[in-house]
Design an enzyme around this catalytic site. Structure first.
Site, mmCIF file in Angstrom:
data_model
loop_
_atom_site.group_PDB
_atom_site.id
_atom_site.type_symbol
_atom_site.label_atom_id
_atom_site.label_comp_id
_atom_site.label_asym_id
_atom_site.label_seq_id
_atom_site.Cartn_x
_atom_site.Cartn_y
_atom_site.Cartn_z
ATOM 1 N N MET A 77 -3.547 -50.759 27.357
ATOM 2 C CA MET A 77 -4.947 -50.826 27.851
ATOM 3 C C MET A 77 -5.471 -50.724 27.063
ATOM 4 O O MET A 77 -7.138 -51.096 26.588
ATOM 5 C CB MET A 77 -4.723 -50.042 28.707
ATOM 6 C CG MET A 77 -4.581 -49.194 30.123
ATOM 7 S SD MET A 77 -5.982 -50.159 30.866
ATOM 8 C CE MET A 77 -5.834 -50.271 32.579
ATOM 9 N N ASN A 96 -5.380 -42.932 34.593
ATOM 10 C CA ASN A 96 -4.731 -41.655 33.899
ATOM 11 C C ASN A 96 -3.857 -42.242 32.725
ATOM 12 O O ASN A 96 -3.085 -41.083 32.941
ATOM 13 C CB ASN A 96 -3.873 -41.644 35.580
ATOM 14 C CG ASN A 96 -2.543 -40.689 35.410
ATOM 15 O OD1 ASN A 96 -2.502 -39.398 35.453
ATOM 16 N ND2 ASN A 96 -1.339 -41.633 34.967
ATOM 17 N N HIS A 97 -3.859 -43.142 32.284
ATOM 18 C CA HIS A 97 -2.956 -43.656 31.441
ATOM 19 C C HIS A 97 -3.036 -42.362 30.637
ATOM 20 O O HIS A 97 -4.747 -42.195 29.690
ATOM 21 C CB HIS A 97 -2.617 -44.436 30.983
ATOM 22 C CG HIS A 97 -4.439 -45.955 30.558
ATOM 23 N ND1 HIS A 97 -4.981 -45.616 31.721
ATOM 24 C CD2 HIS A 97 -5.776 -45.717 29.391
ATOM 25 C CE1 HIS A 97 -5.971 -45.980 31.038
ATOM 26 N NE2 HIS A 97 -6.302 -46.497 30.006
ATOM 27 N N SER A 147 -7.718 -32.739 30.651
ATOM 28 C CA SER A 147 -6.876 -31.637 30.477
ATOM 29 C C SER A 147 -7.350 -30.426 30.111
ATOM 30 O O SER A 147 -8.957 -30.289 29.514
ATOM 31 C CB SER A 147 -6.005 -32.138 29.340
ATOM 32 O OG SER A 147 -5.406 -30.650 28.754
ATOM 33 N N TYR A 160 -5.974 -35.596 20.566
ATOM 34 C CA TYR A 160 -6.026 -35.492 21.628
ATOM 35 C C TYR A 160 -6.717 -34.821 22.705
ATOM 36 O O TYR A 160 -7.728 -35.398 22.928
ATOM 37 C CB TYR A 160 -4.067 -36.001 21.882
ATOM 38 C CG TYR A 160 -4.266 -35.198 24.093
ATOM 39 C CD1 TYR A 160 -3.749 -33.428 24.559
ATOM 40 C CD2 TYR A 160 -4.278 -35.941 24.775
ATOM 41 C CE1 TYR A 160 -4.240 -33.755 25.957
ATOM 42 C CE2 TYR A 160 -3.778 -35.965 26.198
ATOM 43 C CZ TYR A 160 -3.601 -34.537 27.030
ATOM 44 O OH TYR A 160 -3.864 -34.484 27.903
ATOM 45 N N SER A 161 -6.988 -33.679 22.133
ATOM 46 C CA SER A 161 -8.484 -33.122 22.532
ATOM 47 C C SER A 161 -9.893 -34.499 22.107
ATOM 48 O O SER A 161 -10.162 -33.934 23.470
ATOM 49 C CB SER A 161 -8.330 -31.652 22.315
ATOM 50 O OG SER A 161 -7.450 -31.052 22.525
ATOM 51 N N ILE A 195 2.310 -29.316 32.583
ATOM 52 C CA ILE A 195 2.201 -30.685 34.403
ATOM 53 C C ILE A 195 3.756 -30.971 33.638
ATOM 54 O O ILE A 195 4.637 -31.513 32.928
ATOM 55 C CB ILE A 195 1.558 -31.887 34.935
ATOM 56 C CG1 ILE A 195 0.034 -31.104 35.343
ATOM 57 C CG2 ILE A 195 1.852 -32.025 36.160
ATOM 58 C CD1 ILE A 195 0.688 -30.043 36.042
ATOM 59 N N THR A 197 6.004 -33.033 33.824
ATOM 60 C CA THR A 197 6.903 -34.912 34.409
ATOM 61 C C THR A 197 7.757 -34.825 33.655
ATOM 62 O O THR A 197 8.636 -36.579 33.869
ATOM 63 C CB THR A 197 6.211 -35.951 32.866
ATOM 64 O OG1 THR A 197 5.830 -35.810 32.214
ATOM 65 C CG2 THR A 197 4.197 -35.371 34.115
#
Ligand SMILES: NC(=O)C1=CN([C@@H]2O[C@H](COP(=O)(O)OP(=O)(O)OC[C@H]3O[C@@H](n4cnc5c(N)ncnc54)[C@H](OP(=O)(O)O)[C@@H]3O)[C@@H](O)[C@H]2O)C=CC1
Ligand SMILES: C[C@H](CCC(=O)NCC(=O)O)[C@H]1CC[C@H]2[C@@H]3C(=O)C[C@@H]4C[C@H](O)CC[C@]4(C)[C@H]3CC[C@]12C
Length: 271
Positions: A77, A96-97, A147, A160-161, A195, A197
């Site tokens: 992406m 979603n990626h 998230s 990430y946040s 979650i 996965t």
């Protein structure tokens, strides 16, 4: 006799039958499960990710599950041309990626957040901008997967946040812009907790996070439902996401203490 849940699921299935849906990051995890749910609903599906062999396997499974059609576009992406994914109309765009990240203290490597912003934010913006004309025509939906880390700061997911907070800023503002424009395109921000996965990276944090991860299959279905019902936000799992949000606004000091309790900080320092 169908339960209310069963009746709602039937309604969602009818809403998505024959609809044209893009799911990014669908070669594994939550995105893969979303593709399978949409296939069972009889949608026209396009999936994206980098790993072509995984996309081929997911596509084969989607065909067997009843997808009206299934196509894939493989590539990162960071340099994907959105136009390569947008052919012949669109009813729902599910973004979603996510780029890989480290669970631990941020030590100042500026290149990591820079790359993560490209993958987790700017590609979401580019895909949305390219899809909007088609979504305005179909009165469709954009679903952005975020998230709890994009609503409540966390000491071990700083880069990430950063990217997930940015998604809230962009999509909450875009929603207001579309309302002012009278453009009937819904924006759903999915605020997810932990979650399951099954990926190695998830296992790597399981010894640190005290609560049990929720099933990816159910999570995927809830994301699709929230988009189909044009919800502003999805909080899933409901309790483990909503409580920190309340604490953040009303009792921030307690939230700080809680973070120390729900994460075994000494274990993180050793990872
Ligand atoms: N799992 C969890 O506990 C939580 C997850 N979320 C969110 O849910 C979403 C899905 O997460 P999850 O299923 O766990 O993630 P996974 O790591 O299982 O899947 C990520 C997907 O994104 C693709 N991807 C990764 N990097 C790139 C890239 N550079 N370009 C294009 N595609 C890429 C991967 O495929 P490939 O490697 O083949 O490119 C894969 O299909 C994410 O947005 C995540 O932030 C939110 C909260 C909790
Ligand atoms: C550490 C996970 C990311 C691993 C990764 O890079 N995967 C891709 C790959 O391996 O190629 C984090 C992904 C999702 C995070 C979790 C989340 O977003 C919800 C919670 C948010 C909260 O603020 C902290 C705990 C979380 C469960 C958080 C933990 C880290 C992730 C699992």
């Amino acid at each position: 006799v169908l339960s209310n849940h069963g009746k709602l699921l039937c309604v969602i299935m009818k809403m998505l039958k024959g609809k044209r849906v893009i799911v990014t990051g669908a070669s594994s995890g939550i995105g893969e499960q979303m593709a399978y749910h949409l296939a069972r609903m009889g949608s026209h599906i396009l999936i994206t990710a980098r790993t072509e062999v995984k996309l081929q396997k997911v596509s084969t499974q989607c065909r067997e599950l009843g997808a009206a059609s299934i196509h894939y576009v493989s590539g990162s992406m960071e340099n994907m041309s959105p136009q390569s994914c947008l052919l012949g109309g669109l009813d729902m765009l599910i973004l979603n990626h996510v780029g890989s990240t480290h669970f631990g203290y941020f030590k100042g490597d500026i290149e990591h957040p820079r790359k993560l912003l490209e993958i987790n934010v700017l590609s979401y913006v580019a895909m949305t901008v390219s899809a909007l004309p088609m979504l305005k025509e179909s009165r469709g939906s954009v679903v952005a997967v975020s998230s709890l880390a994009g609503k409540v700061g966390n000491p071990f997911t700083v880069p990430y946040s950063t990217t997930k907070f940015a998604l809230d800023g962009f999509f909450s503002s875009l929603r207001q812009m579309l309302i002012v424009e009278n453009a009937n395109v819904s924006i759903t921000l999915c605020v997810l907790g932990y979650i399951n996965t099954g990926k190695a990276a998830m296992k790597a944090v399981s010894h640190v996070i005290c609560n049990k991860p929720a099933p990816k299959e159910e999570c995927a279905l809830e994301i699709i439902k929230s988009g189909a019902l044009r919800q502003r936000e999805l909080h899933y799992p409901y309790i483990s996401v909503t409580i920190p949000l309340i604490l953040r606004d009303w009792v921030p000091d307690f939230l700080d203490a809680l973070t120390r309790n729900i994460m075994d900080i000494e274990k993180v320092e050793r990872t």
